[in-house]
Design an enzyme around this catalytic site. Structure first.
Site, PDB file in Angstrom:
ATOM      1  N   HIS A   1      20.149 -17.760  29.441  1.00 16.87           N
ATOM      2  CA  HIS A   1      19.867 -16.940  28.258  1.00 16.87           C
ATOM      3  C   HIS A   1      18.615 -17.473  27.573  1.00 16.87           C
ATOM      4  O   HIS A   1      18.386 -18.685  27.545  1.00 16.87           O
ATOM      5  CB  HIS A   1      21.063 -16.984  27.292  1.00 16.87           C
ATOM      6  CG  HIS A   1      20.941 -15.966  26.202  1.00 16.87           C
ATOM      7  ND1 HIS A   1      20.148 -16.175  25.105  1.00 16.87           N
ATOM      8  CD2 HIS A   1      21.467 -14.731  26.062  1.00 16.87           C
ATOM      9  CE1 HIS A   1      20.207 -15.095  24.332  1.00 16.87           C
ATOM     10  NE2 HIS A   1      21.003 -14.213  24.887  1.00 16.87           N
TER      11      HIS A   1
ATOM     12  N   GLU B   1      17.909 -17.978  24.608  1.00 13.78           N
ATOM     13  CA  GLU B   1      18.155 -18.990  23.568  1.00 13.78           C
ATOM     14  C   GLU B   1      18.369 -20.365  24.192  1.00 13.78           C
ATOM     15  O   GLU B   1      17.994 -21.387  23.604  1.00 13.78           O
ATOM     16  CB  GLU B   1      19.358 -18.559  22.704  1.00 13.78           C
ATOM     17  CG  GLU B   1      18.981 -17.391  21.790  1.00 13.78           C
ATOM     18  CD  GLU B   1      20.114 -16.425  21.477  1.00 13.78           C
ATOM     19  OE1 GLU B   1      21.287 -16.772  21.664  1.00 13.78           O
ATOM     20  OE2 GLU B   1      19.799 -15.285  21.050  1.00 13.78           O
TER      21      GLU B   1
ATOM     22  N   GLU C   1      16.652  -9.222  29.606  1.00 11.28           N
ATOM     23  CA  GLU C   1      16.684  -9.297  28.144  1.00 11.28           C
ATOM     24  C   GLU C   1      15.297  -9.648  27.615  1.00 11.28           C
ATOM     25  O   GLU C   1      14.934 -10.833  27.571  1.00 11.28           O
ATOM     26  CB  GLU C   1      17.677 -10.369  27.688  1.00 11.28           C
ATOM     27  CG  GLU C   1      19.101 -10.096  28.112  1.00 11.28           C
ATOM     28  CD  GLU C   1      20.095 -10.722  27.139  1.00 11.28           C
ATOM     29  OE1 GLU C   1      20.958  -9.997  26.659  1.00 11.28           O
ATOM     30  OE2 GLU C   1      19.980 -11.925  26.844  1.00 11.28           O
TER      31      GLU C   1
ATOM     32  N   GLY D   1      18.356  -9.485  19.036  1.00 13.03           N
ATOM     33  CA  GLY D   1      18.713  -9.736  17.646  1.00 13.03           C
ATOM     34  C   GLY D   1      17.697  -9.222  16.642  1.00 13.03           C
ATOM     35  O   GLY D   1      17.761  -9.536  15.456  1.00 13.03           O
TER      36      GLY D   1
HETATM   37  P1  PGA Z   1      21.566  -8.696  20.703  1.00 17.68           P
HETATM   38  O1  PGA Z   1      21.669  -9.954  21.714  1.00 17.68           O
HETATM   39  O2  PGA Z   1      22.400  -7.603  21.295  1.00 17.68           O
HETATM   40  O3  PGA Z   1      22.111  -9.193  19.404  1.00 17.68           O
HETATM   41  O4  PGA Z   1      20.122  -8.325  20.640  1.00 17.68           O
HETATM   42  C1  PGA Z   1      21.688  -9.757  23.103  1.00 17.68           C
HETATM   43  C2  PGA Z   1      21.764 -11.089  23.794  1.00 17.68           C
HETATM   44  O5  PGA Z   1      21.123 -12.046  23.343  1.00 17.68           O
HETATM   45  O6  PGA Z   1      22.450 -11.231  24.825  1.00 17.68           O
END
Ligand code: PGA
Length: 254
Positions: A98, A100, A170, A176
């Site tokens: 991910h 993050e 993504e 987000g």
């Molecule tokens: P989000 O996050 O739907 O809040 O944009 C998606 C994710 O990070 O998997």
């Protein structure tokens, strides 16, 4: 056969009571209102995996995922969680790579390749994330970035191993932020990813691979996104924290 999937990435949110309430509501709403064959994957934080598993174990189409795992088998790694621990509480999937994790924890392709191998060795299916930042998109690097993520993390696998991987595209600028990639923008990258998989493995393998879109998926944009030919569902953050909203996203799988 390619699967349609709605995966809920709860990230570092909810307390135990809220996680249980959300799971119970989802099980109930989908039992009453969703009659498709899509898979629903819930990815709670580590402390809630067992709690959630107890509620979904008899619910049709529900699966349990972790949000991360360690690449080693086990041992002296204080604070880490091993693949075998995840399967022992009923997890079938694990989100890997991910953005993050890449951004805040320095995870790179070499590490993610090791995590992927360890997950697969334990029968855990990776939900492997790829995606470009805003500056990379603006610099015209979207395709080269997703290619680096995909090939660096996964293309050492053989076709049988790769068959157990779910891909999530993504775009970092859409996570987000409320800024969703347009269906056409997302489709373009999904099609590109499927082409890379076809070139590395075969057209049949590519056709069987589920490629999810993630980044501000909501009930009101899911139908259009999931209607694109190469988008097989979503990896959903914020909108997966509300049962009614996420249930509508599940229904958008058809
Ligand atoms: P989000 O996050 O739907 O809040 O944009 C998606 C994710 O990070 O998997």
């Amino acid at each position: 056969m390619r699967k349609r999937i709605a995966a809920a990435n709860w990230k570092m949110n909810l307390n135990a009571e809220q996680a249980l309430a959300l799971t119970s509501e989802l099980v109930q709403i989908t039992r009453d209102e969703y009659h498709g064959n899509g898979e629903i994957i819930l990815a709670p934080s580590f402390p809630y995996l067992s709690l959630v598993q107890h509620l979904i174990k008899d619910a049709k189409g529900f699966f349990l995922s972790a949000q991360n795992m360690h690449q080693e088998e086990g041992g002296a790694y204080t604070g880490e969680v091993a693949a075998a621990m995840l399967t022992s509480v009923g997890a079938t999937h694990c989100i890997l790579g991910h953005s993050e994790r890449r951004q805040y924890f320095g995870e790179d392709e070499a590490l993610l390749a090791k995590k992927t191998d360890k997950a697969l060795a334990h029968g855990l299916k990776p939900i492997f994330c790829v995606g470009e930042t805003l500056s990379e998109r603006e610099a015209g690097e979207t395709f080269s970035v997703v290619e680096r993520h995909l090939s660096g993390g996964l293309f050492h696998l053989d076709a049988d191993q790769f068959a157990n991987v779910v891909i999530a595209y993504e775009p970092v600028w859409a996570i987000g932020t409320g800024k969703t990639a347009s269906p056409a923008q997302a489709q373009e990258v999904h099609q590109y990813l499927r082409g890379l998989i076809a070139a590395r493995y075969s057209a049949a393998v590519a056709d069987d691979t589920s490629i999810l879109y993630g980044g501000s998926v909501k009930a009101d944009n899911a139908v259009e996104l999931f209607g694109q030919p190469d988008i097989d569902g979503g990896l959903v953050g914020g909108a997966s924290l509300k049962s009614r909203e996420f249930a509508e996203i599940i229904k958008a799988l058809g």
